[in-house]
Design a protein around this motif. Sequence first.
Motif, PDB file in Angstrom:
ATOM      1  N   ASP A   1      -7.987 -22.301  36.407  1.00 26.14           N
ATOM      2  CA  ASP A   1      -9.328 -22.557  35.873  1.00 26.14           C
ATOM      3  C   ASP A   1      -9.751 -21.514  34.844  1.00 26.14           C
ATOM      4  OD1 ASP A   1      -9.618 -20.422  37.576  1.00 26.14           O
ATOM      5  OD2 ASP A   1     -11.131 -21.340  38.857  1.00 26.14           O
ATOM      6  N   LEU A   2      -8.854 -20.585  34.521  1.00 25.86           N
ATOM      7  CA  LEU A   2      -9.136 -19.582  33.497  1.00 25.86           C
ATOM      8  C   LEU A   2      -8.716 -20.077  32.120  1.00 25.86           C
ATOM      9  CD1 LEU A   2      -7.900 -16.326  35.283  1.00 25.86           C
ATOM     10  CD2 LEU A   2     -10.263 -17.133  35.075  1.00 25.86           C
ATOM     11  N   ARG A   3      -9.474 -19.652  31.102  1.00 19.89           N
ATOM     12  CA  ARG A   3      -9.114 -19.906  29.711  1.00 19.89           C
ATOM     13  C   ARG A   3      -9.113 -18.563  29.003  1.00 19.89           C
ATOM     14  NH1 ARG A   3      -8.387 -23.596  32.371  1.00 19.89           N
ATOM     15  NH2 ARG A   3      -9.055 -25.775  32.113  1.00 19.89           N
ATOM     16  N   ILE A   4      -7.966 -18.188  28.442  1.00 23.02           N
ATOM     17  CA  ILE A   4      -7.832 -16.925  27.726  1.00 23.02           C
ATOM     18  C   ILE A   4      -7.941 -17.225  26.246  1.00 23.02           C
ATOM     19  CG2 ILE A   4      -6.376 -14.927  27.247  1.00 23.02           C
ATOM     20  CD1 ILE A   4      -5.746 -16.978  30.383  1.00 23.02           C
ATOM     21  N   ILE A   5      -8.983 -16.659  25.627  1.00 19.90           N
ATOM     22  CA  ILE A   5      -9.318 -16.975  24.238  1.00 19.90           C
ATOM     23  C   ILE A   5      -8.970 -15.787  23.351  1.00 19.90           C
ATOM     24  CG2 ILE A   5     -11.154 -17.740  22.688  1.00 19.90           C
ATOM     25  CD1 ILE A   5     -12.724 -18.561  25.251  1.00 19.90           C
ATOM     26  N   PRO A   6      -7.892 -15.858  22.560  1.00 20.57           N
ATOM     27  CA  PRO A   6      -7.559 -14.763  21.651  1.00 20.57           C
ATOM     28  C   PRO A   6      -8.591 -14.670  20.517  1.00 20.57           C
ATOM     29  CG  PRO A   6      -5.655 -16.175  22.072  1.00 20.57           C
ATOM     30  CD  PRO A   6      -6.865 -16.909  22.565  1.00 20.57           C
TER      31      PRO A   6
END
Length: 236
Positions: free
Chosen positions: A192-197
Amino acid sequence: MKRLLALLLTAGLTIGLTGCGPEQGEHSSQESSGMENSRPELSLPEQSYESVEEVPDFYVQVLMMYGAAEDPETQELHPLHVSLFYGDGWKDGSELTAGDAYCWFLSFVNDLPQEEKEKRYASPLGENQGWFFPEEELESTMSAWFEGVTPEQFRADSNFYDAEHHGYRSISGPGIGIQPRLELGDVRSDGDLRIIPVFMDYESGEDRRMELTIRISPDQKSYQFVSWLPAESQNI
């Protein structure tokens, strides 16, 4: 995507936050150009979508909610003068300070008309004392948007928390500098995590690569900020 016209912070606004603004003494290119910015409405995402990720330009909106503004002509993103984007990073909500909370809440209410802000957030300490944010409003808003924060961690800092008047204030002068251009990278999923660069492009060449992580709620109708950290790879 619904947006409101954002108001630029004036030079007389008192903030004095470590890591919240660019370096002092540098003139803001955004301020000098008179550029108008637009940011999303100050509310949780609309519930008409099956998932917040279906909202048009969702990840751009996430960056704007974290403390960025969009140039309506070029669609370039830049941090607001007061923004958590300038900080070195935090790995979980328990690390955020009262100064961080004050900094983010100030960017959160940036779109409100000046007259309304002056009425709602006038300092009980008198004129020219900066903004004053009631504890219940700031703390509940931080809890809604940031995972793992508590009122106790913010109230522990008497430099920002005023126990007598039950709110948060800052009486130091601002630091206004050059704002970088923000570029959104390819978002990665981990459950459920979103890693946004996020690539922070400075004209000086002192660029940085960071990652903003959010958690999508179980019903996929909202999200919270989880961390803001340097990317493992700083290669451009």
